[in-house]
Motif scaffolding. Structure first.
Motif, PDB file in Angstrom:
ATOM      1  N   ARG A   9       0.835  -1.203   0.000  1.00  0.00           N
ATOM      2  CA  ARG A   9       0.000   0.000   0.000  1.00  0.00           C
ATOM      3  C   ARG A   9       0.873   1.258   0.000  1.00  0.00           C
ATOM      4  O   ARG A   9       0.645   2.186  -0.765  1.00  0.00           O
ATOM      5  CB  ARG A   9      -0.934  -0.006   1.209  1.00  0.00           C
ATOM      6  CG  ARG A   9      -1.970   1.116   1.205  1.00  0.00           C
ATOM      7  CD  ARG A   9      -2.746   1.183   2.506  1.00  0.00           C
ATOM      8  NE  ARG A   9      -1.930   1.589   3.641  1.00  0.00           N
ATOM      9  CZ  ARG A   9      -1.482   2.828   3.854  1.00  0.00           C
ATOM     10  NH1 ARG A   9      -1.764   3.780   3.000  1.00  0.00           N
ATOM     11  NH2 ARG A   9      -0.756   3.106   4.909  1.00  0.00           N
ATOM     12  N   GLN A  10       1.881   1.274   0.846  1.00  0.00           N
ATOM     13  CA  GLN A  10       2.729   2.464   0.943  1.00  0.00           C
ATOM     14  C   GLN A  10       3.582   2.662  -0.306  1.00  0.00           C
ATOM     15  O   GLN A  10       3.743   3.792  -0.780  1.00  0.00           O
ATOM     16  CB  GLN A  10       3.600   2.400   2.202  1.00  0.00           C
ATOM     17  CG  GLN A  10       2.768   2.579   3.458  1.00  0.00           C
ATOM     18  CD  GLN A  10       3.600   2.922   4.662  1.00  0.00           C
ATOM     19  OE1 GLN A  10       4.547   3.702   4.570  1.00  0.00           O
ATOM     20  NE2 GLN A  10       3.255   2.342   5.814  1.00  0.00           N
ATOM     21  N   VAL A  11       4.114   1.585  -0.869  1.00  0.00           N
ATOM     22  CA  VAL A  11       4.922   1.692  -2.081  1.00  0.00           C
ATOM     23  C   VAL A  11       4.070   2.178  -3.251  1.00  0.00           C
ATOM     24  O   VAL A  11       4.527   2.981  -4.070  1.00  0.00           O
ATOM     25  CB  VAL A  11       5.605   0.338  -2.410  1.00  0.00           C
ATOM     26  CG1 VAL A  11       6.106   0.285  -3.839  1.00  0.00           C
ATOM     27  CG2 VAL A  11       6.759   0.099  -1.452  1.00  0.00           C
ATOM     28  N   ALA A  12       2.835   1.725  -3.329  1.00  0.00           N
ATOM     29  CA  ALA A  12       1.946   2.132  -4.417  1.00  0.00           C
ATOM     30  C   ALA A  12       1.684   3.638  -4.406  1.00  0.00           C
ATOM     31  O   ALA A  12       1.344   4.220  -5.440  1.00  0.00           O
ATOM     32  CB  ALA A  12       0.632   1.362  -4.337  1.00  0.00           C
ATOM     33  N   MET A  13       1.856   4.285  -3.275  1.00  0.00           N
ATOM     34  CA  MET A  13       1.617   5.725  -3.170  1.00  0.00           C
ATOM     35  C   MET A  13       2.841   6.570  -3.532  1.00  0.00           C
ATOM     36  O   MET A  13       2.740   7.789  -3.611  1.00  0.00           O
ATOM     37  CB  MET A  13       1.149   6.080  -1.753  1.00  0.00           C
ATOM     38  CG  MET A  13      -0.224   5.510  -1.432  1.00  0.00           C
ATOM     39  SD  MET A  13      -0.929   6.085   0.135  1.00  0.00           S
ATOM     40  CE  MET A  13       0.377   5.816   1.300  1.00  0.00           C
ATOM     41  N   LEU A  14       3.983   5.945  -3.753  1.00  0.00           N
ATOM     42  CA  LEU A  14       5.208   6.694  -4.055  1.00  0.00           C
ATOM     43  C   LEU A  14       5.299   6.966  -5.553  1.00  0.00           C
ATOM     44  O   LEU A  14       5.409   6.046  -6.352  1.00  0.00           O
ATOM     45  CB  LEU A  14       6.437   5.902  -3.587  1.00  0.00           C
ATOM     46  CG  LEU A  14       6.495   5.597  -2.083  1.00  0.00           C
ATOM     47  CD1 LEU A  14       7.673   4.680  -1.776  1.00  0.00           C
ATOM     48  CD2 LEU A  14       6.581   6.894  -1.277  1.00  0.00           C
ATOM     49  N   ASP A  15       5.252   8.237  -5.933  1.00  0.00           N
ATOM     50  CA  ASP A  15       5.290   8.607  -7.354  1.00  0.00           C
ATOM     51  C   ASP A  15       6.556   8.152  -8.061  1.00  0.00           C
ATOM     52  O   ASP A  15       6.527   7.826  -9.248  1.00  0.00           O
ATOM     53  CB  ASP A  15       5.158  10.128  -7.508  1.00  0.00           C
ATOM     54  CG  ASP A  15       3.782  10.629  -7.136  1.00  0.00           C
ATOM     55  OD1 ASP A  15       2.814   9.832  -7.180  1.00  0.00           O
ATOM     56  OD2 ASP A  15       3.669  11.824  -6.800  1.00  0.00           O
ATOM     57  N   GLU A  16       7.656   8.111  -7.360  1.00  0.00           N
ATOM     58  CA  GLU A  16       8.932   7.718  -7.965  1.00  0.00           C
ATOM     59  C   GLU A  16       8.962   6.247  -8.365  1.00  0.00           C
ATOM     60  O   GLU A  16       9.737   5.843  -9.226  1.00  0.00           O
ATOM     61  CB  GLU A  16      10.094   7.987  -6.990  1.00  0.00           C
ATOM     62  CG  GLU A  16      10.284   9.434  -6.629  1.00  0.00           C
ATOM     63  CD  GLU A  16       9.445   9.891  -5.419  1.00  0.00           C
ATOM     64  OE1 GLU A  16       9.719  10.981  -4.907  1.00  0.00           O
ATOM     65  OE2 GLU A  16       8.513   9.154  -5.000  1.00  0.00           O
ATOM     66  N   VAL A  17       8.125   5.440  -7.740  1.00  0.00           N
ATOM     67  CA  VAL A  17       8.035   4.014  -8.059  1.00  0.00           C
ATOM     68  C   VAL A  17       7.058   3.872  -9.218  1.00  0.00           C
ATOM     69  O   VAL A  17       5.861   4.070  -9.065  1.00  0.00           O
ATOM     70  CB  VAL A  17       7.579   3.179  -6.850  1.00  0.00           C
ATOM     71  CG1 VAL A  17       7.430   1.712  -7.241  1.00  0.00           C
ATOM     72  CG2 VAL A  17       8.560   3.329  -5.691  1.00  0.00           C
ATOM     73  N   VAL A  18       7.594   3.529 -10.400  1.00  0.00           N
ATOM     74  CA  VAL A  18       6.734   3.405 -11.579  1.00  0.00           C
ATOM     75  C   VAL A  18       6.306   1.964 -11.841  1.00  0.00           C
ATOM     76  O   VAL A  18       5.358   1.733 -12.589  1.00  0.00           O
ATOM     77  CB  VAL A  18       7.400   4.024 -12.835  1.00  0.00           C
ATOM     78  CG1 VAL A  18       7.585   5.530 -12.644  1.00  0.00           C
ATOM     79  CG2 VAL A  18       8.713   3.350 -13.158  1.00  0.00           C
ATOM     80  N   GLU A  19       6.996   1.013 -11.244  1.00  0.00           N
ATOM     81  CA  GLU A  19       6.605  -0.395 -11.303  1.00  0.00           C
ATOM     82  C   GLU A  19       7.000  -1.040  -9.984  1.00  0.00           C
ATOM     83  O   GLU A  19       8.055  -0.727  -9.426  1.00  0.00           O
ATOM     84  CB  GLU A  19       7.295  -1.131 -12.451  1.00  0.00           C
ATOM     85  CG  GLU A  19       6.881  -0.664 -13.823  1.00  0.00           C
ATOM     86  CD  GLU A  19       7.584  -1.426 -14.942  1.00  0.00           C
ATOM     87  OE1 GLU A  19       7.723  -2.662 -14.821  1.00  0.00           O
ATOM     88  OE2 GLU A  19       7.982  -0.774 -15.907  1.00  0.00           O
ATOM     89  N   ALA A  20       6.163  -1.940  -9.491  1.00  0.00           N
ATOM     90  CA  ALA A  20       6.460  -2.652  -8.250  1.00  0.00           C
ATOM     91  C   ALA A  20       5.910  -4.070  -8.356  1.00  0.00           C
ATOM     92  O   ALA A  20       4.773  -4.267  -8.787  1.00  0.00           O
ATOM     93  CB  ALA A  20       5.842  -1.936  -7.055  1.00  0.00           C
TER      94      ALA A  20
END
Length: 153
Positions: free
Chosen positions: A87-98
């Motif tokens: 959930r937290q990673v999905a909110m980070l704009d810099e992360v374009v794929e996870a």
């Protein structure tokens, strides 16, 4: 979901390469009427085959020149911890794929930022503050060999 027709598969192939289609070109290539093409596109959208339409922006043109592949291991793989990290990673704009992965790492992230300093700031203030992380490793992208959004259907 029902199986796609040959025309629907071809329509998906065409739209993956360029969603700004010319309806006349599509009708000729698929041997279908305008109405049929529009109806098929609408059906593919409603059934979830087509999730969205987007412009693919050149990251360098907008000043995002630093791409990093980040692997993350968690202290615990308890479902609530994994869900919270996701959930937290999905909110980070810099992360374009996870990706949640099996094997050596729990996650693989593709991060795009302006420069190494911006990446350092991202790690220090955004990623490493998420609870339950045991290890973060980074590999910096030197050059693309292949980049595509087209699925091999």
């Amino acid at each position: 979901m029902e199986e796609l027709s040959k025309q629907e598969v071809e329509l998906l192939r065409i739209l993956q390469k360029n969603a700004r289609f010319d309806i006349t070109d599509l009708t000729e290539r698929l041997h279908m009427s305008r109405t049929s093409v529009y109806d098929r596109i609408k059906k593919l959208e409603q059934e979830g085959y087509i999730k969205n339409y987007a412009a693919i922006v050149d990251h360098k043109k907008v000043g995002l020149n630093f791409i990093v592949i980040v692997t993350v291991s968690l202290n615990s793989q308890r479902l609530d911890y994994v869900e919270e990290f996701s959930r937290q990673v999905a909110m980070l704009d810099e992360v374009v794929e996870a990706y949640v992965t099996g094997g050596i790492f729990d996650y693989i992230l593709k991060v795009i930022v302006k420069d190494p300093e911006a990446f350092n700031d991202f790690i220090a203030t955004k990623l490493s503050v998420i609870p339950n992380i045991s290890k973060i490793k980074s590999s910096f992208v030197m050059n693309y060999v292949k980049q595509s959004t087209v699925l091999p259907i």
